[in-house]
Design an enzyme around this catalytic site. Structure first.
Site: not given
Length: 304
Positions: A44, A107, A133, A138, A161, A203
């Site tokens: 990202t 999405y 992740y 997001r 993560k 991270i």
């Protein structure tokens, strides 16, 4: 198991948006010299969403070559299409990455069963350590701990993560998945506390600008030294907040430029940090003693 202070590395770009390969080399050397435990590239913070497939693979290739085995390289290979993520993961393995980081498909909002099948398909096809992740803020999809536990049974799915910032999530995942499943914080503001509770590392976006401090803080937290971890983290707290004053990686790229580490390049639809926010980020850098305000940069690597 990869542990400690891992940087979610920004991808340096020139002002016209072209990738700055010389600066990438400088950043990697800077992180190795400062003690960063591992690199996460093309994630990202690395603006993977604006890289072409060719550029994405080239960032991984060059990073692996430049690191030359000195620290682990984790390649971001997640995508919202399973086939695209599979292609990227296979290419990362061929290029020599040590592990892959796969974000939940964004999405299209799959179900928990869809998430399970997505990650299982990639893990079954590509024999490389894979880190899940989860960043629902997001992606608009939340990988639940119970689904993580199902995926943890797959041998090469080795960790997650977890970027919700919900500390109870870490404990729940640990209880379900056991001590051999790696948990990394993906939220700088709560990363110290998650490591004190048993997570294996962070991270980090903050690590881009404060690698030495982040390494010291992570070492203390992982070793259970709360007093030392809190002392160091108090110097970083403002950065943990202000580097998200606008969507990541807008603030951290401005901060890296302010420190003299990269050029100003960032790609649309992202735009440079708003002038009204620059003072806040600059103040956070000064508080962490990374710059002297209104002076030349404190830290700057040698030119390529």
């Amino acid at each position: 198991m990869i542990t400690g202070s891992l940087v979610a590395l920004a991808t340096p770009m020139l002002e016209d948006g072209e990738l700055d390969w010389g600066c990438l080399k400088n950043l990697i050397e800077y992180h190795i010299e400062q003690g960063t435990n591992g690199l996460v590239v093309a994630g990202t913070t690395g603006e993977c969403a604006t890289l072409t497939l060719q550029e994405h693979c080239e960032v991984i290739r060059r990073s692996v070559k430049l690191v030359a085995g000195r620290i682990p390289v984790i390649a971001g290979t997640g995508a919202n299409a399973t086939q695209e993520s599979l292609i990227l993961t296979a290419e990362a393995k061929a290029l020599g990455a040590d592990a892959c980081l796969l974000v939940t498909p964004y999405y299209n909002k799959p179900t928990q069963e869809g998430l399970y099948r997505h990650f299982k398909t990639i893990a079954d096809a590509v024999n490389i350590p894979q880190i899940l992740y989860n960043v629902p803020g997001r992606t608009a999809v939340d990988l639940l701990p119970e689904t993580v536990a199902r995926l943890a049974e797959i041998p090469n799915i080795v960790g997650i993560k977890e970027a919700t910032g919900i500390l109870a999530r870490g404990k729940r995942i640990r209880d379900l998945c056991g001590k051999d499943f790696a948990i990394y914080s993906g939220d700088d503001a709560t990363g110290m506390e998650l490591m004190l509770q048993g997570a294996n590392g962070v991270i980090s976006v903050t690590n881009n600008v404060a690698p030495k401090l982040m390494r010291r803080m992570c070492d203390a937290a992982i070793n259970g030294d709360r007093r030392s971890a809190e002392t160091i983290n108090s110097q970083l707290n403002d950065l943990h907040q202000k580097l998200f004053i606008e969507p990541n990686p807008i603030p951290v790229k401005w901060a890296l430029h302010r420190m003299g580490l990269i050029a100003e390049g960032i790609r649309l639809p992202l735009t440079p940090l708003s002038p009204g926010c620059q003072g806040d980020v600059e103040h956070a850098l000064a508080q962490a003693k990374l710059i002297s305000k209104n002076s030349v940069p404190v830290a700057k690597p040698e030119p390529a």
